[in-house]
Design a protein around this motif. Sequence first.
Motif, PDB file in Angstrom:
ATOM      1  N   LEU A  57      86.933 -69.953  74.982  1.00 42.76           N
ATOM      2  CA  LEU A  57      86.324 -69.765  73.672  1.00 42.76           C
ATOM      3  C   LEU A  57      87.106 -70.510  72.602  1.00 42.76           C
ATOM      4  CD1 LEU A  57      83.990 -68.351  72.259  1.00 42.76           C
ATOM      5  CD2 LEU A  57      85.490 -66.382  71.889  1.00 42.76           C
ATOM      6  N   ASP A  58      88.434 -70.458  72.682  1.00 44.74           N
ATOM      7  CA  ASP A  58      89.267 -71.162  71.702  1.00 44.74           C
ATOM      8  C   ASP A  58      89.010 -72.657  71.727  1.00 44.74           C
ATOM      9  OD1 ASP A  58      90.398 -68.834  70.816  1.00 44.74           O
ATOM     10  OD2 ASP A  58      92.291 -69.075  71.903  1.00 44.74           O
ATOM     11  N   GLN A  59      88.926 -73.237  72.933  1.00 45.23           N
ATOM     12  CA  GLN A  59      88.694 -74.671  73.025  1.00 45.23           C
ATOM     13  C   GLN A  59      87.334 -75.055  72.465  1.00 45.23           C
ATOM     14  OE1 GLN A  59      89.804 -75.881  77.207  1.00 45.23           O
ATOM     15  NE2 GLN A  59      91.109 -77.261  76.050  1.00 45.23           N
ATOM     16  N   MET A  60      86.307 -74.270  72.765  1.00 44.50           N
ATOM     17  CA  MET A  60      84.966 -74.593  72.279  1.00 44.50           C
ATOM     18  C   MET A  60      84.868 -74.435  70.768  1.00 44.50           C
ATOM     19  SD  MET A  60      82.345 -73.304  75.231  1.00 44.50           S
ATOM     20  CE  MET A  60      83.099 -71.702  75.438  1.00 44.50           C
ATOM     21  N   LEU A  61      85.458 -73.368  70.242  1.00 49.59           N
ATOM     22  CA  LEU A  61      85.402 -73.163  68.794  1.00 49.59           C
ATOM     23  C   LEU A  61      86.204 -74.228  68.054  1.00 49.59           C
ATOM     24  CD1 LEU A  61      85.657 -69.263  68.549  1.00 49.59           C
ATOM     25  CD2 LEU A  61      83.632 -70.707  68.304  1.00 49.59           C
ATOM     26  N   HIS A  62      87.311 -74.674  68.655  1.00 52.96           N
ATOM     27  CA  HIS A  62      88.109 -75.742  68.045  1.00 52.96           C
ATOM     28  C   HIS A  62      87.285 -77.025  67.944  1.00 52.96           C
ATOM     29  CE1 HIS A  62      91.515 -78.269  67.003  1.00 52.96           C
ATOM     30  NE2 HIS A  62      91.186 -79.071  68.008  1.00 52.96           N
ATOM     31  N   ILE A  63      86.580 -77.369  69.002  1.00 53.14           N
ATOM     32  CA  ILE A  63      85.731 -78.568  68.994  1.00 53.14           C
ATOM     33  C   ILE A  63      84.622 -78.420  67.958  1.00 53.14           C
ATOM     34  CG2 ILE A  63      84.097 -79.933  70.352  1.00 53.14           C
ATOM     35  CD1 ILE A  63      85.771 -79.212  72.820  1.00 53.14           C
ATOM     36  N   ALA A  64      83.981 -77.245  67.945  1.00 54.13           N
ATOM     37  CA  ALA A  64      82.862 -77.022  67.021  1.00 54.13           C
ATOM     38  C   ALA A  64      83.314 -77.163  65.573  1.00 54.13           C
ATOM     39  CB  ALA A  64      82.259 -75.643  67.266  1.00 54.13           C
TER      40      ALA A  64
END
Length: 278
Positions: free
Chosen positions: A134-141
Amino acid sequence: MSNGPWTDEENDLIVADYFAMLADDISARRYSKAAHRRALLPLLNNRSEGSVEFKHQNISAVLKGLGEDWVPGYKPAFNFQMTLVDAVARWLALNPAWLGRQPGLQPAAGLREAAQIWIGPPPTLSNQPPPQELDQMLHIARKFDVAGRDERNRALGRAGEERVLAHERAALRTAGRDDLARKVRWVSEEDGDGAGYDIASFAPDGLSRLIEVKTTNGWERTPFHITRNELAVAEERRSEWRLFRLWNFSREPKAFELHPPLDAHVSLTATTFQASFH
């Protein structure tokens, strides 16, 4: 076989190869993942087929974070390096038409009277991905302002509203309420965007449904923008207002609904400020 970090050149090659497969998949053209891997191997620094396949899964994860489609069969694999995210960003910068494409928006497919949208439960804390994913996806978003990108994509937003309009009318007809189906209005199209909702519809019992549509091509947790006015109307008309979250739109549209108060379901982050003179 090389186990070292992938170079920018290698990342650029595999990202381009991935998007070639994705374009074929979206267009329903036949392609072979194995043939793509075999053609790519001689261009890389002594990589194994397994390494290439896993890197393709990493690219799926990056695209998931970007709220985009990915190649079926390449399940998103996380804990990827940010250099791969940069390579995807480079490819998109060189191919701006990709983000502007509108797959799945053909009127014949979107406006069939009987075509109701699959509506499931909203995401919750209990079914969210592991924290690292979740952290990686939210960082990209956040880094690529995915919510802002979708908000600016007027064709996507309009197509989503049109699809939900058809869904609402079909649902009422299925419930035997042709009289109400005829009264459903596309408010944002007929009156403009100031109402705080896009569609004025009804429940089968005749109660009002004021629907704000938020459409993305990506997964159900892709961030989206909501305006101050929409939040105000949601608060003022809690019993009527609904946020209709339409996702996976370019493939097979799915949805869930959120009821006010919205902060019970999502984290609301202020992204703009009003400036006034002293």
